[in-house]
Each structure stands twice: as structure tokens, then as C-alpha cells.
Design an enzyme around this catalytic site. Sequence first.
Site, mmCIF file in Angstrom:
data_model
loop_
_atom_site.group_PDB
_atom_site.id
_atom_site.type_symbol
_atom_site.label_atom_id
_atom_site.label_comp_id
_atom_site.label_asym_id
_atom_site.label_seq_id
_atom_site.Cartn_x
_atom_site.Cartn_y
_atom_site.Cartn_z
ATOM 1 N N CYS A 329 4.965 5.394 -0.332
ATOM 2 C CA CYS A 329 4.282 4.944 0.882
ATOM 3 C C CYS A 329 4.386 6.009 1.983
ATOM 4 C CB CYS A 329 4.824 3.588 1.317
ATOM 5 S SG CYS A 329 3.740 2.723 2.471
ATOM 6 N N HIS A 427 5.094 -0.168 -3.450
ATOM 7 C CA HIS A 427 6.467 -0.647 -3.344
ATOM 8 C C HIS A 427 6.772 -1.514 -4.569
ATOM 9 C CE1 HIS A 427 7.054 0.732 0.772
ATOM 10 N NE2 HIS A 427 5.874 0.232 1.084
#
Length: 487
Positions: A329, A427
Site C-alpha cells: 500500500c 493488505h
Amino acid sequence: MTTLMVQGTTSDAGKSTLVTALCRWLLRQGVAVVPFKPQNMALNSAVTADGGEIGRAQAVQAQACRLAPHTDMNPVLLKPNSDTGAQVIVHGRAVTSMNAVAYHDYKVIAMQAVLASHERLRQAYPVVMVEGAGSPAEINLRAGDIANMGFAEAVDCPVILIADINRGGVFAHLVGTLELLSPSEQARVKGFVINRFRGDIALLQPGLDWLEQRTGKPVLGVLPYVTDLHLEAEDAIDVRQAVKGERVLKVIVPVLPRISNHTDFDPLRLHPQVDLQFIGPGQPIPPADLIILPGSKSVRADLSQLRERGWDSAIARHLRYGGKLIGICGGLQMLGHEVHDPLGLEGAAGSSAGLGLLDYSTVLEAEKQLRNVAGTLGLEQAPVSGYEIHAGVTHGPGLEHPAVQLDDGRNDGAISADGQILATYLHGLFEGSQSCAALLRWAGLADAQAIDYEALRERDIERLADLVEQHLDTERLRQLCGVTADA
């Protein structure tokens, strides 16, 4: 329909854990129960099925109830993006970023969202199990409170007060907290739970007797200190390690000021073949097999910190010696050429140079991408699932070799031409047993074992419910929840 609230004398007193335990214990009794936290301040979050965002702890509590996470379970989520400000998320959607003063005024509106969510849950479930935030006795935060007694007073619910004896001063914490509440709030507290006790309970009994006599309120039980419980932390990084064998892969995670979703690394922390180390300020990055750049709530500010700490040079040296590197991310964004924030979403508007290790750049946009996803990892074609929470849109030739092919037809992230660097927006990358094993083999652990992290989490939730049965006054708890023993 009953609402019961767990409040704590301090942060990390055990509120999240007790709510999780009570949820599974009630479910065992055949009671349909739902978790709820009015306001959560955390950088660990989960994505709901409808594309909203809630605190990670509430997602775990939902699992304890065998429910899918829903935005009503955590209607207000605050994600700090500076020392004095936070992104405000209401009903799963980012509203704006505010400083503490502005949010204090906004709490009147936030309370409306909190009460609306609670009412929907109350109508749908016999028991709503509520978790407070921090301490109800923070004098400077009591005006306009929506997270603790302000909420309890608004919905007229009883409260259990939990305190951590392991940090010392448990009786002062409990009595002091009670003394700082108003008479009506004191009356709401129906009992105490003492958490993380080690030793002979008989030696504690005189103190428990004094506490009950002093306050006129019962001690509902004493929970033992449990060393090998590994549910996701709400916000603090859990650095405990499972016992490792002789052959391990050394994995380093540099901890930057605005690290987010560090629960990504819990499966590695528990893996018997992984030596996971979090490296903080003032610490050099030691030799390792794998370095992982985690998510960040303020990518440009964290990039600056990374350079100030000399970690950019350490990462370059790591790659020269053949080490592997993953960016997740915000970590993905750091690995590119530039990060642009034209709207000032994460601080002052502007651009910052990335590490330049992958051929792409990122622009932060107002609309956040929130979705649960599944696909195939480019490594070994292993199945992978996870979730996206990001405001950045990334473009560039480096994305032509994706890290993940998603089931919805999109590609995610990148793998460098030399195979040393992997970047992804996903994630939860290590939670799947096959994807985790594939990544560990890529990083150099040829005989990587596949660990069922979901089964480990479920085992721990069951253990928590066992602790309720063994150590708490279940008859009083049933009364507080409005259920009978044969429910």
C-alpha cells in the site's frame, strides 16, 4: 434487546479482548450478539462487504459473533494523519480531515451517526456488546463524549469496568476512575473485571474484598495473564514472537510514524519459520532476507522520515546483496518515482520523490479505494485474498509485470524485472496459507510451511470464550445481558 458496554480504566486494559470473549461466549449460549464501538481511533482497519471501513478490532469481534463486518459496528473511525489531526470516517466513508478542536465541535454530528447505527443493531440483535475507548475518566474529553459514558447515558446501558493488574495500581485505577464519574455514571457501572493476573488468586482476594466493600460493586472475575494469545492488536504493534525452530527467514519491518495496518504482519510473527523484527527510530536496519515497507497514513511525511533515518541507503544496500523487498500500500507508493498530493489529503499539498526502485508514480485522490479482493499471486500462481484501503492511483510502465492478477480482471502492483522487489496494494497478503508460503519461498525459505492463520485466530477466540466460562461470574453476566441460562 439489551446493550452492555465494556469500558476500561486505561487504554490497552483489555476492552477489545473482553468484548471478543463475551461475544463468542454468548454465541455459544445460542444468543445472537453483535459487536459495536461508537468511536475508534486506530490506523488498523478492515473493509466491509459494502466497501466501507471499520476498526480492525471490530472485524475480529464480528468473527467472534460469526457475522460479516458491517459499518454499523464502528460508525465513527478516526485515523490519525498528524500529531493533532485525523481523517474522520463516518459509516465507513471518509468525510474529511480535522484537527482536534474542529472534531470536538463535530462530535454533535458524529453522535447522531453513532446513535443511528446502534439503533439499527439494537433492532436486529438481542444483545449489542459495546466497547468503549481509552478511559471514561479523561476530564478534558468528557464534554461531548460519544465514546464512553456519553454514549452509555444516551442509550441507558449498563457498564462493566475492566482494569489491567499487570501494569500495577489496579485498585487505584478502578476506584479513581469510579470517583471521577458523575453519580448517574457511577450507577451504570455494574461490576469490575481484573485482567492479566498472574500468581495465586488467594493472595489477591483481600484486595478484591476491599474493592467490593469500598465501592459497593461486585468483582465479576479475574482473567489470567495469557502469553500466547495472538489476535490482532487494535493499534499498538505487538512485538511478541512465537517460538521458532532452527531454520528461519529473517524479516525486517521499518516502523515509520504513521504506519497503518501493521496487523498485516501478524501471520509472519506467528510463523514458526520467520524471525520478524520491527525496527524503530535510531535503529539501523540489520542484515535480513526480506524487508517489508508497510502501509502509511502519511506517505510523503513517512518517506521523509525514512530518509532522515538512513533507511533508504540500508534498503539499497540490502538489494545490492540480493535481499528481497516488499512494499504494501503506502510502501508500494514509496517504491516508485514520485508521490503527488495535489489536494493536501495527507498534509501540505505537494510532491515528494520516491525511492525510484520501480518505474511508476502515484497521485493521491480524494476518493478512497475500499474493497475486498481475491486473485492469483504472480509467484507460483498461488491464490491470494485481501483488501484494499488507499487513496492513491498509481501509473507507469513498472505495472506491466503485476504482483497479483485479481479475479475482477484488474492487475495489482508490480514485480521488478530482476524479481527482487514486489509491490502490492493488498493488505492481508500473508493471511492465506498458500500465498504466505509462496512469498516466503520467494524470499529464500525453500521449505516454507503453509500456516492456517484463520484457524489460529478461531482457536484463540474459542480460548477467550473458555476464559469467560472459567474465570468470570457467568450468572451475573447473563443477567446483565438479559438472557437466561438455557437461552
